[in-house]
Design an enzyme around this catalytic site. Structure first.
Site, PDB file in Angstrom:
ATOM      1  N   ASP A 226       2.370  -6.940   2.206  1.00 44.16           N
ATOM      2  CA  ASP A 226       1.186  -6.218   2.682  1.00 44.16           C
ATOM      3  C   ASP A 226       1.622  -4.979   3.478  1.00 44.16           C
ATOM      4  O   ASP A 226       1.000  -4.617   4.479  1.00 44.16           O
ATOM      5  CB  ASP A 226       0.268  -7.113   3.517  1.00 44.16           C
ATOM      6  CG  ASP A 226      -1.103  -6.473   3.731  1.00 44.16           C
ATOM      7  OD1 ASP A 226      -1.412  -5.479   3.044  1.00 44.16           O
ATOM      8  OD2 ASP A 226      -1.853  -6.964   4.602  1.00 44.16           O
TER       9      ASP A 226
ATOM     10  N   ASP B 130      -8.616  -5.306  -2.008  1.00 49.01           N
ATOM     11  CA  ASP B 130      -7.914  -5.614  -0.756  1.00 49.01           C
ATOM     12  C   ASP B 130      -8.362  -4.751   0.424  1.00 49.01           C
ATOM     13  O   ASP B 130      -8.516  -3.545   0.307  1.00 49.01           O
ATOM     14  CB  ASP B 130      -6.411  -5.433  -0.937  1.00 49.01           C
ATOM     15  CG  ASP B 130      -5.654  -5.910   0.288  1.00 49.01           C
ATOM     16  OD1 ASP B 130      -5.953  -7.010   0.770  1.00 49.01           O
ATOM     17  OD2 ASP B 130      -4.785  -5.170   0.772  1.00 49.01           O
TER      18      ASP B 130
ATOM     19  N   ARG C 203      -0.394   4.349  -0.555  1.00 48.72           N
ATOM     20  CA  ARG C 203      -1.219   5.409   0.059  1.00 48.72           C
ATOM     21  C   ARG C 203      -1.387   6.674  -0.781  1.00 48.72           C
ATOM     22  O   ARG C 203      -2.200   7.512  -0.455  1.00 48.72           O
ATOM     23  CB  ARG C 203      -0.676   5.814   1.441  1.00 48.72           C
ATOM     24  CG  ARG C 203      -0.508   4.670   2.426  1.00 48.72           C
ATOM     25  CD  ARG C 203      -1.798   3.975   2.738  1.00 48.72           C
ATOM     26  NE  ARG C 203      -1.659   3.071   3.870  1.00 48.72           N
ATOM     27  CZ  ARG C 203      -2.496   2.058   4.109  1.00 48.72           C
ATOM     28  NH1 ARG C 203      -3.512   1.827   3.298  1.00 48.72           N
ATOM     29  NH2 ARG C 203      -2.314   1.283   5.156  1.00 48.72           N
TER      30      ARG C 203
ATOM     31  N   HIS D  30       0.866  -1.193   0.000  1.00 52.23           N
ATOM     32  CA  HIS D  30       0.000   0.000   0.000  1.00 52.23           C
ATOM     33  C   HIS D  30       0.893   1.230   0.000  1.00 52.23           C
ATOM     34  O   HIS D  30       1.634   1.457   0.955  1.00 52.23           O
ATOM     35  CB  HIS D  30      -0.901   0.006   1.230  1.00 52.23           C
ATOM     36  CG  HIS D  30      -1.818  -1.184   1.301  1.00 52.23           C
ATOM     37  ND1 HIS D  30      -3.077  -1.195   0.756  1.00 52.23           N
ATOM     38  CD2 HIS D  30      -1.632  -2.426   1.821  1.00 52.23           C
ATOM     39  CE1 HIS D  30      -3.641  -2.389   0.947  1.00 52.23           C
ATOM     40  NE2 HIS D  30      -2.773  -3.148   1.598  1.00 52.23           N
TER      41      HIS D  30
ATOM     42  N   PHE E  50      -5.864  -0.992  10.909  1.00 57.16           N
ATOM     43  CA  PHE E  50      -5.090  -2.216  10.708  1.00 57.16           C
ATOM     44  C   PHE E  50      -3.800  -1.886   9.957  1.00 57.16           C
ATOM     45  O   PHE E  50      -3.729  -0.910   9.219  1.00 57.16           O
ATOM     46  CB  PHE E  50      -5.883  -3.205   9.855  1.00 57.16           C
ATOM     47  CG  PHE E  50      -7.051  -3.853  10.555  1.00 57.16           C
ATOM     48  CD1 PHE E  50      -6.850  -4.913  11.417  1.00 57.16           C
ATOM     49  CD2 PHE E  50      -8.352  -3.420  10.332  1.00 57.16           C
ATOM     50  CE1 PHE E  50      -7.923  -5.534  12.047  1.00 57.16           C
ATOM     51  CE2 PHE E  50      -9.432  -4.034  10.956  1.00 57.16           C
ATOM     52  CZ  PHE E  50      -9.219  -5.093  11.812  1.00 57.16           C
TER      53      PHE E  50
END
Lengths: 323, 445
Positions: free
Chosen positions: B321, B153, B65, B63, B339
């Site tokens: 991840d 996801d 962002r 990720h 998370f």
């Protein structure tokens, strides 16, 4: 008599040894002399500021802490979520850090999230008392329950405690297991399977057996009560989605309600506890809560003495001998 | 422009044996590999004696962002953190604002990467518009724009019809559906915050049972059998999921699966805090939000099953991840916290623990980080061979270091591994023959 470990906060009962709990009882016993005396005010915590930070509805716990503080001459400030900066989006941690900076000597925290007092405690310097966090713990309630039983029955070692109702969502139940076991009582859970913390009771893994007191589970009310010395009925927590885990209230009350009829399964000497607030007619019949079998009113009466003791232990100058 | 990496212990991603070799790089491409005599003067020599030389790591699940959450991470910081972790190619999940669900948003993302990334970045498209699980994106148009796969996801694909149709469609567009398996109905309507079991009940937290993951994975596997679609299981964490993959393999169902470094190495006990992991007496450090990750950290027996999953080729890819979060996302209660673990800079250290403990062979770990994900991408990457781009990482397997989150290049300091001691470190990372990171000079080299 002294505490085994210096107490910097009270987050849950697992911080206390048997000796610690008995010490708190002795303290409360002395303080109840003040409560029963002609002038209910002593200057023990004069100049100290207690902040009750309650982000969840509470009447008895908040008022009991407030009264405990006031009797000890502390200044008590109540903060609740509605009307506080919570509503303006201030973060929880900023809010409590602000309360510390304003000059609180201790924070009493009630929060709907399990673990919130742990998070607060490691981020501020002053002591924190957990006044109920989510489904996790309610240590002061447990000390009150233990003290109540100690005063009315005496020795707790060897007693059978049956915790009746929604234990998986219950912070009272979780702290009670730790507290009553520490003093040598045996705990049985009785509830629908859907409301049972199975990984703490009948389905505990081998690896965790030594990490938790032995708890028996049964869904049969008759079995659960047959050897009870103490019956703790828990509030059915509709706001925690309990309604989703049993078909309807009718079925629940038929199988699990403590009534005159179901109480016959229990020995005559068995006493009833309820942490309140009660859903009368759901988990317990109204007249039972008023009966001689019930310790419920004494639980409320003892709450102030226990909380006074904890406040002095955490922020006072006095010891058991000097009070 | 010529470079030669001399005397390294080379893992080439092809023979899967490590042997001492030299690698000649000309204009960013591997020109030769073997025992090479150096001729001429205009050649830069990198001495890799005693070090492992591997294809640069490839992460198919991260990720970044940006755009939308630049306070958590940016393409600039994320790709620098990745290069520090030895990654030369990463794939970015569409968890941005806007979600990567249209040609325009993907073109924009690729433009940003062009300007700001120091490594190779491929976008992953959303399966459904806005990752809302309702309407399938224009999959072919997204593939034409360069997505390497599709995923919502963080938002599991709940609607079985959407899953079935997107799998059918994946055959036509030849790129996989990457699902995050978690059946919300089993996971307290999506309100679980940690692994289900003793610890969750002890802490009074809603648990996410293994069954929430394994049941959706089962559905997906049998839909894959039904449709012949291209399916990838994101970050499997539960031992039951490994069992499901075993059935898939036995039935000859085509799938791929990844596992994260944290699910392979640390347990739910990290919720109790970085130290004091005592399940009997809960310390003040408990409810550690840095250990809150989705899927949640599980148990030793799950870790054992995942390791076996790798060793038996049921799981062929290690993906990070990498999920950087801002200070305020984690500085709250466990229930409220976001998370995710910031993972790029600790991945190698984490997985090398499994090499040092002899649970997984080094060659296998490196395959899972290089040639296997390259095969998943279907790109000419992940191997050290003539004609391949010189995306290379040089590793010291034995250097010891301690994780300090304040040293992270990533904006996300959210790692539960603060203070953990690792053995093994990235010394240099090269992308197309250029050194983008070196342990001595950082990113300035």
């Amino acid at each position: 008599m002294i505490l085994d470990n210096k107490l910097n906060n009270l987050l849950d009962i697992d911080q206390l040894t048997k000796n610690d709990i008995l010490y708190i009882f002795e303290f409360a016993e002395k303080l109840s002399l003040i409560l029963n005396g002609p002038v209910k005010k002593v200057p023990v915590l004069r100049g100290k500021t207690i902040i009750n930070y309650f982000s969840e509805p509470s009447t008895r716990t908040r008022v009991s802490f407030e009264n405990a503080g006031k009797i000890l001459s502390a200044d008590v400030i109540n903060v609740s979520s509605s009307g506080s900066s919570d509503e303006k989006g201030e973060s929880f941690i900023n809010a409590v850090q602000t309360l510390e900076s304003i000059g609180a000597d201790i924070l009493i925290i009630r929060h709907s999230d399990s673990g919130a007092p742990y998070f607060v405690s490691r981020n501020i310097q002053i002591p924190v008392i957990n006044a109920g966090d989510g489904s996790h713990a309610h240590p002061t309630q447990t000390l009150i329950d233990l003290y109540t039983v100690y005063k009315s029955i005496g020795e707790i070692e060897g007693l059978n405690l049956t915790i009746l109702g929604d234990n998986i969502h219950s912070r009272v139940s979780r702290s009670a297991v730790l507290g009553f076991s520490t003093l040598g009582a045996k705990v049985t859970f009785c509830s629908p399977t859907t409301m049972n913390a199975n990984f703490l009771s009948d389905n505990i893994s081998k690896e965790d057996i030594d990490n938790y007191p032995a708890v028996i589970y049964t869904s049969n009310l008759k079995d659960a009560l047959s050897e009870s010395d103490l019956i703790m009925t828990l509030r059915t927590q509709f706001e925690r989605k309990a309604s989703l885990v049993f078909p309807n209230i009718n079925e629940y009350t038929r199988l699990f309600k403590l009534s005159n009829e179901s109480l016959k399964y229990a020995p005559d000497k068995a006493k009833i506890l309820h942490p309140g607030p009660m859903n009368l007619g759901v988990e317990i019949d109204g007249y039972l809560s008023e009966s001689e079998r019930s310790l419920i009113n004494q639980q409320v009466m003892n709450s102030v003495a226990i909380r006074m003791a904890l406040l002095i232990i955490l922020i006072g100058e006095h010891t058991l001998d000097s009070i | 422009m010529k470079k030669i990496i001399k005397n390294g212990k080379v893992f080439d991603g092809i023979s899967n044996k490590i042997k001492q070799q030299d690698i000649l790089i000309i204009d960013g491409v591997i020109q030769n590999i073997g025992n090479i005599e150096i001729t001429g003067v205009d050649i830069e020599i990198i001495d890799a004696s005693n070090y492992i030389v591997s294809p640069g790591f490839i992460d198919i699940h991260s990720h970044l962002r940006e755009p939308g959450y630049e306070y958590k991470e940016t393409i600039a910081t994320g790709t620098r953190a990745a290069s520090k972790g030895g990654f030369t190619t990463i794939c970015a999940m569409p968890t941005t604002i806007p979600a990567l669900d249209s040609k325009d948003s993907i073109d924009y993302f690729k433009d940003l990467c062009q300007q700001r990334s120091i490594i190779k970045v491929y976008p992953i498209g959303a399966v459904t518009m806005g990752r809302e699980g309702k309407e399938i994106v224009e999959m072919q148009s997204l593939v034409d724009s360069g997505v390497i796969g599709f995923s919502d996801d963080g938002e599991p694909i709940h609607d079985p019809n959407i899953m079935r149709m997107s799998l059918e469609y994946s055959r036509m567009v030849s790129r996989p559906i990457m699902n995050h398996c978690d059946d919300r109905g089993i996971n307290y309507r999506g309100e679980g915050v940690m692994n289900d079991g003793f610890l969750a009940q002890r802490l009074g937290c809603n648990g996410i049972p293994n069954a929430a993951e394994a049941s959706m994975l089962s559905r997906d596997i049998f839909l894959t059998e039904l449709t012949g679609g291209l399916y990838h299981a994101c970050h499997v964490s539960a031992s039951q999921s490994v069992d499901v993959l075993k059935i898939a393999k036995e039935r000859g169902i085509n799938y791929s699966a990844e596992v994260t470094p944290h699910h392979l190495t640390i347990t739910e006990d990290f919720i109790l805090g970085p130290t004091d992991q005592n399940r009997k007496q809960i310390s003040e450090n408990a409810y550690d939000t840095f250990a809150k990750v989705f899927p949640p950290l599980r148990t030793k027996s799950d870790i054992q099953a995942l390791i076996e999953g790798i060793n038996s080729d049921l799981i062929s890819i290690i993906a990070t991840d990498h999920a950087p979060q801002g200070y305020e996302d984690k500085m709250t209660t466990l229930n409220q916290a976001a998370f995710g673990i910031s993972n790029f800079e600790t991945t190698l250290g984490s997985v090398l623990q499994l090499f040092h403990s002899k649970d997984i062979k080094l060659e296998k770990l490196l395959q899972c980080l290089t040639s296997n994900p390259a095969e998943f991408l279907g790109k000419k990457l992940g191997k050290l061979s003539k004609g391949y781009p010189a995306d290379i990482v040089i590793l010291d397997l034995n250097e010891e270091w301690e994780v300090d989150i304040s040293d992270f290049v990533s904006l996300g300091k959210n790692s539960p591994l603060q203070g953990v001691k690792f053995k093994g470190k990235v010394l240099q990372t090269l992308v197309d023959g250029e050194i983008v990171y070196s342990d001595k000079k950082g990113h300035d080299g």
